[in-house]
Design an enzyme around this catalytic site. Structure first.
Site, PDB file in Angstrom:
ATOM      1  N   ASP A   1       0.021   2.863   8.469  1.00 50.30           N
ATOM      2  CA  ASP A   1      -0.522   1.916   9.621  1.00 50.30           C
ATOM      3  C   ASP A   1       0.445   2.320  10.942  1.00 50.30           C
ATOM      4  OD1 ASP A   1      -2.384   1.048   7.834  1.00 50.30           O
ATOM      5  OD2 ASP A   1      -1.239  -0.598   7.455  1.00 50.30           O
TER       6      ASP A   1
ATOM      7  N   ASP B   1       5.028  -4.232   6.106  1.00 49.96           N
ATOM      8  CA  ASP B   1       5.794  -5.417   6.494  1.00 49.96           C
ATOM      9  C   ASP B   1       5.680  -6.419   5.375  1.00 49.96           C
ATOM     10  OD1 ASP B   1       3.088  -6.140   6.832  1.00 49.96           O
ATOM     11  OD2 ASP B   1       3.641  -7.167   8.750  1.00 49.96           O
TER      12      ASP B   1
ATOM     13  N   THR C   1       4.098   3.078   5.328  1.00 49.73           N
ATOM     14  CA  THR C   1       2.780   2.707   5.400  1.00 49.73           C
ATOM     15  C   THR C   1       2.232   3.805   6.444  1.00 49.73           C
ATOM     16  OG1 THR C   1       1.735   0.985   6.562  1.00 49.73           O
ATOM     17  CG2 THR C   1       3.760   1.084   7.333  1.00 49.73           C
TER      18      THR C   1
ATOM     19  N   ASP D   1       2.870   0.470  11.932  1.00 53.11           N
ATOM     20  CA  ASP D   1       2.941  -1.035  12.577  1.00 53.11           C
ATOM     21  C   ASP D   1       4.292  -1.746  12.174  1.00 53.11           C
ATOM     22  OD1 ASP D   1       2.585  -1.468   9.896  1.00 53.11           O
ATOM     23  OD2 ASP D   1       0.956  -2.743   9.922  1.00 53.11           O
TER      24      ASP D   1
ATOM     25  N   GLY E   1       0.874  -1.247   0.023  1.00 51.45           N
ATOM     26  CA  GLY E   1       0.088   0.096   0.013  1.00 51.45           C
ATOM     27  C   GLY E   1       0.945   1.301   0.202  1.00 51.45           C
TER      28      GLY E   1
ATOM     29  N   ARG F   1      -5.010  -1.639   9.266  1.00 47.38           N
ATOM     30  CA  ARG F   1      -4.877  -3.015   9.475  1.00 47.38           C
ATOM     31  C   ARG F   1      -4.967  -3.696  10.800  1.00 47.38           C
ATOM     32  NH1 ARG F   1      -0.631  -6.431   6.570  1.00 47.38           N
ATOM     33  NH2 ARG F   1       0.892  -5.503   8.047  1.00 47.38           N
TER      34      ARG F   1
ATOM     35  N   ARG G   1       1.067  -5.246  -4.862  1.00 48.35           N
ATOM     36  CA  ARG G   1       1.253  -6.554  -4.092  1.00 48.35           C
ATOM     37  C   ARG G   1       1.414  -7.531  -4.882  1.00 48.35           C
ATOM     38  NH1 ARG G   1      -0.574  -4.174   0.824  1.00 48.35           N
ATOM     39  NH2 ARG G   1      -2.151  -3.045   0.614  1.00 48.35           N
TER      40      ARG G   1
END
Ligand code: F6P
Length: 330
Positions: A138, A114, A136, A140, A22, A182, A83
């Protein structure tokens, strides 16, 4: 123009850069930093288009200083992204390495989340020098306080909630807003705290539905004009939560799923600076002969960690911030 050829015999002649997974605002600034820092060190840079899919297909072009002009302020990624399932296979990875060899590329910078780092880990495992740069929305990725794009997405979410808040007050409604992230609750938590949300649901913390309805009713009784509830996508569907709340309270509710608006837009100053620092650091590490590491920022210092470590650790959200959000929304 001032170029610096590294002292001590820099043997690195050509590197590649790709974005994968993404997209996130600031990826362009990171690409620019990789390209400019490499050229500054007299290293050629090749852009790999469409992430690992483009690597397998050999969609690779030489980049110049001008290739990355006028992109620092643009969202998205000029190298496009994808992706790629094929790169998860040994055959796909071997095809990618053959392309890298064909173009004479000796080191690679992978900008992404990731999933992208798993690809970088595979390349490292096959002996190909690879550095991961966390990009990202996110936030994360373990080993960095912030990922590129998180701050911009946060501000986009805040802007959207501010607007929703206006109409929520006019109509005295309860709004449920589903945000991305996510499996991580960072975006929801930071946006909720920044926007004074009454309730924030994140995957890292359990919630008590009865407590939420009790607080909403109590707020109504003391004259609150609206309520904002933020649901991180990792918790579940905002729509379903809204329906459940409506049935349980009879309140007038509306649900907004913010969706991909959160991934676009011009990067904030913080993201541009972070991306520039991390992209340049990745080139420095390749020059130092490092491989299989991810760059990050911790307490405003540039750091790097073993990619295996980054991928094996679990990202944690700041639960003190979560507690604070509850304390401030009584
Ligand atoms: O990882 C970034 C992200 O935007 C997540 O927040 C979200 O779950 C996912 O990507 C959406 O992916 P896609 O664009 O493939 O629907």
């Amino acid at each position: 123009m001032f170029f610096r050829v590294s002292e001590g015999g820099n043997s690195l002649k050509r590197i590649g850069v790709l974005t994968s997974g993404g997209d996130s605002p600031g990826m362009n600034a990171a690409i620019r930093a990789v390209v400019r820092k490499a050229i500054y060190h007299d290293i050629e840079v090749y852009g790999i288009y469409y992430g690992y899919a483009g690597l397998i297909a050999g969609d690779i072009k030489k980049m110049e200083l001008g290739s990355v002009g006028d992109i620092i302020h643009r969202g998205g990624t000029m190298l496009y992204t994808a992706r790629c399932e094929e790169f998860k296979t040994l055959e796909g990875q071997q095809k990618g390495i053959e392309q890298l060899k064909k173009f004479g590329i000796e080191g690679l910078v992978v900008i992404g989340g990731d999933g992208s780092f798993q690809g970088a880990q595979k390349l490292t495992g096959h002996g190909f020098p690879t550095i991961g740069v966390p990009g990202t929305i996110d936030n994360d990725i373990p080993g960095t306080d912030f990922t590129i794009g998180f701050d911009t997405a946060l501000n986009t979410v805040i802007d959207a909630i501010d607007k929703i808040r206006d109409t929520a007050t006019s109509h005295e409604r309860t709004y449920i807003i589903e945000v991305m992230g996510r499996h991580a609750g960072d975006l929801a938590l930071w946006a909720g705290l920044a926007d004074g949300a009454e309730t924030i649901l994140i995957p890292e913390a359990d919630y008590d539905f009865d407590q939420i309805t009790y607080r909403l009713k109590r707020g109504q009784e003391r004259g609150k004009k609206h309520s904002i509830i933020i649901v991180a996508e990792g918790v579940g569907s905002g729509m379903e939560f809204g329906q459940r709340l409506k049935e349980a309270t009879n309140m007038e509710t509306r649900v907004t799923v913010l969706g991909h608006i959160q991934r676009g837009g011009s990067p904030t100053g913080a993201d541009r600076v972070l991306a520039s620092r991390l992209g340049a650091k990745a080139v420095d590490l390749l020059l130092e002969g490092k491989s299989g590491v991810t760059v990050g920022i911790q307490q405003n210092k540039l750091v790097y960690h073993d990619i295996d470590e980054a991928l094996s650790k679990k990202h944690t959200v700041d639960l003190d911030m979560y507690t604070l959000s509850q304390e401030l929304s009584i």
